[in-house]
Design an enzyme around this catalytic site. Sequence first.
Site, short mmCIF file in Angstrom:
data_model
loop_
_atom_site.label_atom_id
_atom_site.label_comp_id
_atom_site.label_asym_id
_atom_site.label_seq_id
_atom_site.Cartn_x
_atom_site.Cartn_y
_atom_site.Cartn_z
N HIS A 224 -10.95 12.54 -4.99
CA HIS A 224 -11.44 11.37 -5.71
C HIS A 224 -12.65 10.75 -5.03
O HIS A 224 -12.92 10.99 -3.86
CB HIS A 224 -10.33 10.32 -5.84
CG HIS A 224 -9.83 9.84 -4.51
ND1 HIS A 224 -10.53 8.91 -3.75
CD2 HIS A 224 -8.73 10.16 -3.79
CE1 HIS A 224 -9.86 8.68 -2.63
NE2 HIS A 224 -8.77 9.44 -2.63
N GLU B 11 -1.15 11.49 -3.53
CA GLU B 11 -1.22 11.45 -2.08
C GLU B 11 0.20 11.28 -1.55
O GLU B 11 1.08 10.78 -2.25
CB GLU B 11 -2.09 10.26 -1.66
CG GLU B 11 -2.30 10.12 -0.18
CD GLU B 11 -3.09 11.27 0.41
OE1 GLU B 11 -2.47 12.31 0.69
OE2 GLU B 11 -4.30 11.12 0.61
#
Length: 167
Positions: free
Chosen positions: A10, A83
């Site tokens: 990202h 994550e």
Amino acid sequence: MECLLFLFRHGETDWNRQGRLQGHTDTLLNATGLVQAEALTERLRPHRLDAVVSSDLARAWTTGRIVAEGLGVPLISEPGLREANIGEAEGLYWPEVKSLAALRRFVTEQPYRRVGVSTHGAMVRQLMKHALPPGSPPARTRNTVLYILQYQAVADRLAVLTEEQIG
């Protein structure tokens, strides 16, 4: 069955800039991260992706959405690309975890063969660890890094084809 995976991290968040651990904390892209995602879209354009699969956390989802909308392809949520949850360490400063299970499931259940994968630093490191030869140095995971990987479902094998430099 073979699939090309365009693995990218990202765009930047304020917490990235500060060096803070994010984990499952749902931080947003900052202005730099939005610009990085737009640049990533242009870098991916010649690769003719079929779809983008993304972590459902805002920073990866927004990056994935910008890429998918810019390329006119579907965006599919995959919480398995999140994550690592680092509990009380979130908001502090830095480690890693995760596995190939989410991508293995996606590739076997979906018809797409050229897939953007919007995820997080620890996931990029873990997938690259599987894809690189044993003893290789850890993969770089700066914001919007892009690795092109080949996944062979029959052999359950992941191989690095290239790293593309983004902005």
